[in-house]
Design an enzyme around this catalytic site. Structure first.
Site, short mmCIF file in Angstrom:
data_model
loop_
_atom_site.label_atom_id
_atom_site.label_comp_id
_atom_site.label_asym_id
_atom_site.label_seq_id
_atom_site.Cartn_x
_atom_site.Cartn_y
_atom_site.Cartn_z
N SER A 133 0.84 -1.20 0.00
CA SER A 133 0.00 0.00 0.00
C SER A 133 0.87 1.25 0.00
CB SER A 133 -0.88 0.02 1.25
OG SER A 133 -1.71 -1.11 1.26
N1 SAH Z 1 0.67 -5.88 3.53
C1 SAH Z 1 1.44 -6.17 2.35
C2 SAH Z 1 0.72 -6.02 1.04
C3 SAH Z 1 -0.65 -6.56 0.98
S1 SAH Z 1 -1.23 -7.00 -0.63
C4 SAH Z 1 2.73 -5.36 2.29
O1 SAH Z 1 2.99 -4.55 3.19
O2 SAH Z 1 3.48 -5.55 1.35
C5 SAH Z 1 -2.38 -8.20 -0.05
C6 SAH Z 1 -1.74 -9.51 0.29
O3 SAH Z 1 -2.72 -10.32 0.91
C7 SAH Z 1 -1.25 -10.30 -0.91
O4 SAH Z 1 0.09 -10.63 -0.68
C8 SAH Z 1 -2.13 -11.53 -0.93
O5 SAH Z 1 -1.48 -12.68 -1.42
C9 SAH Z 1 -2.48 -11.67 0.53
N2 SAH Z 1 -3.70 -12.42 0.85
C10 SAH Z 1 -4.87 -12.42 0.18
N3 SAH Z 1 -5.76 -13.23 0.80
C11 SAH Z 1 -5.13 -13.76 1.89
C12 SAH Z 1 -5.52 -14.66 2.92
N4 SAH Z 1 -6.72 -15.21 2.97
N5 SAH Z 1 -4.61 -14.95 3.89
C13 SAH Z 1 -3.36 -14.42 3.86
N6 SAH Z 1 -2.94 -13.57 2.90
C14 SAH Z 1 -3.81 -13.23 1.93
#
Ligand code: SAH
Length: 242
Positions: free
Chosen positions: A76
């Protein structure tokens, strides 16, 4: 799309100087507009975002924009990460569960806030972060390990919508992907007084509503809409797709 997860990137003195000056300029701007308390801005200054973005984007590490790490995942924008921490009421001594480790940047930011910048081992670890995608799990874990965050951040591979696999309760739960409903297992792992922050997809729009849920008693939760946001979709049992 090629994924440069393993490539090392050298940051020479000139680039380092540029990144540092941009970081401090952005910090000053956040202070000026009163975005968040100083303790969050100090945490932002301590985390080197250039080590979490893909090599291609290192020179933009301190542009306040989301940054793609793979087709379906983005770190983000910095201001969004800071606001999520503020909405989740993070502070020294608190525990956090993040769903969606991605690059590990947000987990590192949370760690800096709840530890006040200490990296000596703490058990149980105050920050727990779960990632569903195996490639991103490796990426995020490696980034956090390289910067010595694994003493205070527990990273696991799995579906975060089903809750943390151990019997733990958290002061804060931050979901960094958008779902349609607030997963029940997450509400159950909130301490009384704890806060969950998550983008909720209303369907039919390309933005979501950031929702804050506070557990005020064993079975009493207060929900409040915060602002319009844009996150990638949440996967897993209680997500938008498997
Ligand atoms: N917080 C992260 C970016 C988030 S992008 C950072 O600082 O870089 C959203 C992320 O959520 C992606 O990596 C995606 O693979 C993960 N995601 C999506 N659904 C999920 C779930 N059910 N459990 C764990 N991770 C998940």
């Amino acid at each position: 799309m090629s994924i440069e997860l393993d490539k090392e990137f050298r940051i020479d003195d000139k680039l380092r100087k540029k990144l540092n000056s941009e970081k401090h300029r952005l910090a000053e701007f956040f202070r000026k507009i009163n975005l968040v308390d100083d303790k969050y801005i100090e945490a932002f200054i301590r985390v080197p975002r250039e080590y979490f973005v893909l090599p291609t984007y290192v020179r933009y590490a301190y542009s306040d924009m989301p940054c793609s790490i793979r087709r379906d995942a983005t770190i983000s924008a910095i201001s969004m990460c800071l606001l999520m921490c503020k909405y989740a009421e993070l502070d020294i001594g608190k525990t956090v569960f993040e769903i969606g480790t991605g690059s590990g940047y947000n987990a590192a930011l949370c760690a800096e806030i709840v530890t006040g910048g200490r990296k000596e081992p703490i058990e149980p670890k105050p920050v727990c972060s779960m990632e569903i995608d195996p490639v991103l799990y490796e990426f995020g874990r490696k980034n956090l390990e390289r910067l010595n965050y694994l003493n205070v951040v527990d990273v696991r591979l799995g579906d975060g919508t089903q809750g943390w696999p151990e019997d733990r309760f958290f002061d804060a739960i931050i979901v960094t992907a958008a779902g349609r409903i607030i997963p029940e297992p997450l509400k159950k792992q909130l301490k009384i007084g704890g806060v969950l922050v998550m983008p909720i997809d209303l369907g039919g729009y390309d933005w979501q509503v950031l929702v804050k849920v506070k557990r005020i008693a064993e079975d009493k939760f207060i929900e409040r809409d915060l602002e319009a946001v844009r996150f990638v979709p949440l996967r897993g049992k209680y997500g938008i797709f498997k």
